[in-house]
Scaffold this motif. Structure first.
Motif, PDB file in Angstrom:
ATOM      1  N   VAL A 145       5.168  12.504 -16.953  1.00 33.14           N
ATOM      2  CA  VAL A 145       4.881  11.231 -16.292  1.00 33.14           C
ATOM      3  C   VAL A 145       5.426  10.064 -17.115  1.00 33.14           C
ATOM      4  O   VAL A 145       6.056   9.145 -16.578  1.00 33.14           O
ATOM      5  CB  VAL A 145       3.370  11.074 -16.056  1.00 33.14           C
ATOM      6  N   VAL A 146       5.183  10.091 -18.420  1.00 31.57           N
ATOM      7  CA  VAL A 146       5.669   9.019 -19.294  1.00 31.57           C
ATOM      8  C   VAL A 146       7.194   8.959 -19.286  1.00 31.57           C
ATOM      9  O   VAL A 146       7.791   7.880 -19.200  1.00 31.57           O
ATOM     10  CB  VAL A 146       5.142   9.209 -20.729  1.00 31.57           C
ATOM     11  N   GLU A 147       7.828  10.119 -19.367  1.00 38.07           N
ATOM     12  CA  GLU A 147       9.290  10.161 -19.391  1.00 38.07           C
ATOM     13  C   GLU A 147       9.875   9.603 -18.095  1.00 38.07           C
ATOM     14  O   GLU A 147      10.897   8.907 -18.114  1.00 38.07           O
ATOM     15  CB  GLU A 147       9.764  11.595 -19.616  1.00 38.07           C
ATOM     16  N   LEU A 148       9.249   9.922 -16.971  1.00 42.87           N
ATOM     17  CA  LEU A 148       9.711   9.392 -15.691  1.00 42.87           C
ATOM     18  C   LEU A 148       9.547   7.877 -15.643  1.00 42.87           C
ATOM     19  O   LEU A 148      10.467   7.156 -15.249  1.00 42.87           O
ATOM     20  CB  LEU A 148       8.923  10.030 -14.546  1.00 42.87           C
ATOM     21  N   GLY A 206      -4.582   0.196  -6.004  1.00 42.06           N
ATOM     22  CA  GLY A 206      -3.452   1.036  -6.408  1.00 42.06           C
ATOM     23  C   GLY A 206      -3.354   1.183  -7.909  1.00 42.06           C
ATOM     24  O   GLY A 206      -3.098   2.283  -8.419  1.00 42.06           O
ATOM     25  N   LEU A 207      -3.565   0.101  -8.634  1.00 41.27           N
ATOM     26  CA  LEU A 207      -3.511   0.152 -10.095  1.00 41.27           C
ATOM     27  C   LEU A 207      -4.621   1.026 -10.650  1.00 41.27           C
ATOM     28  O   LEU A 207      -4.396   1.863 -11.536  1.00 41.27           O
ATOM     29  CB  LEU A 207      -3.613  -1.265 -10.662  1.00 41.27           C
ATOM     30  N   ASN A 208      -5.831   0.867 -10.140  1.00 38.01           N
ATOM     31  CA  ASN A 208      -6.942   1.696 -10.615  1.00 38.01           C
ATOM     32  C   ASN A 208      -6.719   3.170 -10.330  1.00 38.01           C
ATOM     33  O   ASN A 208      -7.075   4.035 -11.143  1.00 38.01           O
ATOM     34  CB  ASN A 208      -8.258   1.228  -9.997  1.00 38.01           C
ATOM     35  N   ASN A 209      -6.107   3.482  -9.190  1.00 38.19           N
ATOM     36  CA  ASN A 209      -5.813   4.886  -8.881  1.00 38.19           C
ATOM     37  C   ASN A 209      -4.821   5.476  -9.882  1.00 38.19           C
ATOM     38  O   ASN A 209      -4.968   6.621 -10.318  1.00 38.19           O
ATOM     39  CB  ASN A 209      -5.246   5.002  -7.457  1.00 38.19           C
ATOM     40  N   LEU A 210      -3.808   4.680 -10.263  1.00 43.00           N
ATOM     41  CA  LEU A 210      -2.841   5.157 -11.244  1.00 43.00           C
ATOM     42  C   LEU A 210      -3.476   5.305 -12.623  1.00 43.00           C
ATOM     43  O   LEU A 210      -3.181   6.253 -13.361  1.00 43.00           O
ATOM     44  CB  LEU A 210      -1.642   4.212 -11.302  1.00 43.00           C
ATOM     45  N   LEU A 211      -4.357   4.380 -12.969  1.00 41.26           N
ATOM     46  CA  LEU A 211      -5.070   4.495 -14.249  1.00 41.26           C
ATOM     47  C   LEU A 211      -5.932   5.761 -14.278  1.00 41.26           C
ATOM     48  O   LEU A 211      -5.981   6.474 -15.287  1.00 41.26           O
ATOM     49  CB  LEU A 211      -5.947   3.264 -14.476  1.00 41.26           C
ATOM     50  N   ASP A 212      -6.606   6.029 -13.169  1.00 38.80           N
ATOM     51  CA  ASP A 212      -7.422   7.247 -13.087  1.00 38.80           C
ATOM     52  C   ASP A 212      -6.552   8.494 -13.214  1.00 38.80           C
ATOM     53  O   ASP A 212      -6.928   9.463 -13.887  1.00 38.80           O
ATOM     54  CB  ASP A 212      -8.197   7.291 -11.768  1.00 38.80           C
ATOM     55  N   ARG A 221       4.629  10.489  -6.535  1.00 36.14           N
ATOM     56  CA  ARG A 221       5.663  10.813  -7.520  1.00 36.14           C
ATOM     57  C   ARG A 221       5.031  11.353  -8.797  1.00 36.14           C
ATOM     58  O   ARG A 221       5.508  12.329  -9.373  1.00 36.14           O
ATOM     59  CB  ARG A 221       6.498   9.560  -7.816  1.00 36.14           C
ATOM     60  N   TRP A 222       3.938  10.738  -9.219  1.00 42.13           N
ATOM     61  CA  TRP A 222       3.219  11.233 -10.388  1.00 42.13           C
ATOM     62  C   TRP A 222       2.671  12.632 -10.123  1.00 42.13           C
ATOM     63  O   TRP A 222       2.777  13.517 -10.959  1.00 42.13           O
ATOM     64  CB  TRP A 222       2.075  10.282 -10.740  1.00 42.13           C
ATOM     65  N   GLN A 223       2.051  12.824  -8.969  1.00 44.82           N
ATOM     66  CA  GLN A 223       1.467  14.118  -8.638  1.00 44.82           C
ATOM     67  C   GLN A 223       2.511  15.226  -8.627  1.00 44.82           C
ATOM     68  O   GLN A 223       2.254  16.347  -9.062  1.00 44.82           O
ATOM     69  CB  GLN A 223       0.762  14.038  -7.282  1.00 44.82           C
ATOM     70  N   ALA A 224       3.692  14.901  -8.139  1.00 43.93           N
ATOM     71  CA  ALA A 224       4.767  15.890  -8.115  1.00 43.93           C
ATOM     72  C   ALA A 224       5.179  16.279  -9.527  1.00 43.93           C
ATOM     73  O   ALA A 224       5.436  17.464  -9.811  1.00 43.93           O
ATOM     74  CB  ALA A 224       5.973  15.337  -7.347  1.00 43.93           C
ATOM     75  N   ARG A 225       5.225  15.319 -10.428  1.00 41.97           N
ATOM     76  CA  ARG A 225       5.572  15.624 -11.820  1.00 41.97           C
ATOM     77  C   ARG A 225       4.489  16.470 -12.474  1.00 41.97           C
ATOM     78  O   ARG A 225       4.781  17.432 -13.186  1.00 41.97           O
ATOM     79  CB  ARG A 225       5.735  14.321 -12.612  1.00 41.97           C
ATOM     80  N   VAL A 226       3.239  16.121 -12.205  1.00 44.14           N
ATOM     81  CA  VAL A 226       2.117  16.869 -12.788  1.00 44.14           C
ATOM     82  C   VAL A 226       2.114  18.307 -12.287  1.00 44.14           C
ATOM     83  O   VAL A 226       1.864  19.255 -13.048  1.00 44.14           O
ATOM     84  CB  VAL A 226       0.781  16.175 -12.461  1.00 44.14           C
ATOM     85  N   ALA A 227       2.393  18.500 -11.015  1.00 47.37           N
ATOM     86  CA  ALA A 227       2.347  19.836 -10.416  1.00 47.37           C
ATOM     87  C   ALA A 227       3.369  20.788 -11.014  1.00 47.37           C
ATOM     88  O   ALA A 227       3.210  22.008 -10.923  1.00 47.37           O
ATOM     89  CB  ALA A 227       2.561  19.726  -8.904  1.00 47.37           C
ATOM     90  N   ASP A 228       4.398  20.248 -11.642  1.00 49.14           N
ATOM     91  CA  ASP A 228       5.445  21.087 -12.231  1.00 49.14           C
ATOM     92  C   ASP A 228       5.075  21.618 -13.606  1.00 49.14           C
ATOM     93  O   ASP A 228       5.867  22.359 -14.207  1.00 49.14           O
ATOM     94  CB  ASP A 228       6.760  20.291 -12.338  1.00 49.14           C
ATOM     95  N   HIS A 229       3.897  21.238 -14.119  1.00 54.25           N
ATOM     96  CA  HIS A 229       3.531  21.621 -15.488  1.00 54.25           C
ATOM     97  C   HIS A 229       2.132  22.225 -15.536  1.00 54.25           C
ATOM     98  O   HIS A 229       1.249  21.828 -14.794  1.00 54.25           O
ATOM     99  CB  HIS A 229       3.620  20.398 -16.398  1.00 54.25           C
ATOM    100  N   GLY A 289       0.818  -1.202   0.000  1.00 50.70           N
ATOM    101  CA  GLY A 289       0.000   0.000   0.000  1.00 50.70           C
ATOM    102  C   GLY A 289       0.852   1.251   0.000  1.00 50.70           C
ATOM    103  O   GLY A 289       0.547   2.232  -0.696  1.00 50.70           O
ATOM    104  N   ARG A 290       1.934   1.232   0.780  1.00 54.03           N
ATOM    105  CA  ARG A 290       2.830   2.388   0.801  1.00 54.03           C
ATOM    106  C   ARG A 290       3.517   2.575  -0.545  1.00 54.03           C
ATOM    107  O   ARG A 290       3.714   3.712  -1.004  1.00 54.03           O
ATOM    108  CB  ARG A 290       3.868   2.228   1.907  1.00 54.03           C
ATOM    109  N   ALA A 291       3.883   1.479  -1.190  1.00 52.04           N
ATOM    110  CA  ALA A 291       4.530   1.573  -2.501  1.00 52.04           C
ATOM    111  C   ALA A 291       3.615   2.256  -3.513  1.00 52.04           C
ATOM    112  O   ALA A 291       4.061   3.108  -4.301  1.00 52.04           O
ATOM    113  CB  ALA A 291       4.914   0.183  -3.000  1.00 52.04           C
ATOM    114  N   PHE A 292       2.335   1.921  -3.494  1.00 58.65           N
ATOM    115  CA  PHE A 292       1.387   2.561  -4.414  1.00 58.65           C
ATOM    116  C   PHE A 292       1.183   4.028  -4.053  1.00 58.65           C
ATOM    117  O   PHE A 292       1.048   4.880  -4.932  1.00 58.65           O
ATOM    118  CB  PHE A 292       0.062   1.811  -4.410  1.00 58.65           C
ATOM    119  N   LYS A 293       1.157   4.332  -2.761  1.00 61.75           N
ATOM    120  CA  LYS A 293       1.022   5.729  -2.335  1.00 61.75           C
ATOM    121  C   LYS A 293       2.213   6.551  -2.810  1.00 61.75           C
ATOM    122  O   LYS A 293       2.063   7.675  -3.302  1.00 61.75           O
ATOM    123  CB  LYS A 293       0.907   5.793  -0.816  1.00 61.75           C
TER     124      LYS A 293
END
Length: 204
Positions: A91-94, A133-139, A73-81, A64-68
């Protein structure tokens, strides 16, 4: 022997979960023993059951922590753009970077735990954590796609994530061979076409 304070006990528990989260991503949920985890945490084996009922309980919390962490990490990348397109590229590049390939302990839990989930019972807590966790990343990926149609957004997210997953897994399986970089580069070129077009040589 002096009794460990509540604050120290809480810190020890966090250290154990952090160590397990990294090790499970590196070697899989079923490839790590309690002894391995406690050694990585710098703690004695005997202290484990003062924090967790079982290795399985730790595995579920660590997954659960790994998915969090992946979501953060994705959110941090998104926030920079400022734009969806730029955030999607980031996100894709990361995800499809040599850094992600070479550091599985800090990378995608979907890839890390996929093999284990193939043998996990449908009703198990580990599998439910994985699915959530997978569904959250897909969303999250869906929010970066340039469409308002929910069915289309879901379909595109499924296809793109499947390609990202496959390219990362294959690049790890072939690490050390030029084919490894080819998998990452080919997937990036398809998923970030603007970047790919900028890399094309000019016609003379």
């Amino acid at each position: 022997m002096p009794r460990v304070s509540r604050k120290q006990a809480d810190l020890n528990r966090e250290t154990i979960v952090d160590a397990a989260t990294r090790l499970f991503r590196e070697r899989g949920l079923h490839g790590i023993s309690v002894v391995d985890v406690m050694a990585a945490a710098g703690l004695t084996h005997g202290g484990f059951y003062g924090h967790f009922e079982s290795r399985e309980a730790l595995a579920q919390e660590a997954s659960g922590r790994a998915f969090k962490q992946a979501a953060q990490r994705w959110q941090a990348r998104v926030a920079d753009h400022d734009s969806k397109d730029a955030a999607h590229h980031a996100v894709v590049e990361l995800y499809l970077s040599s850094e992600s390939r070479d550091n599985p302990g800090d990378s995608c839990p979907v890839v890390a735990f996929a093999g284990d989930m193939c043998h996990e019972a449908a009703e198990s807590g580990l599998r439910q954590t994985y699915l959530q966790g997978l569904n959250n990343l897909l969303d999250s990926l869906g929010t970066l796609l340039d469409t308002e149609d929910e069915a289309s957004k879901r379909q595109q997210a499924l296809v793109q994530y499947s390609m990202m997953f496959g390219a990362l897994m294959l690049s790890r399986a072939t690490r050390g061979d030029p084919l490894s970089d080819e998998f990452l580069e080919a997937a990036r070129a398809v998923l970030t076409p603007t970047e790919a077009s900028n890399l094309k040589p000019c016609n003379k």
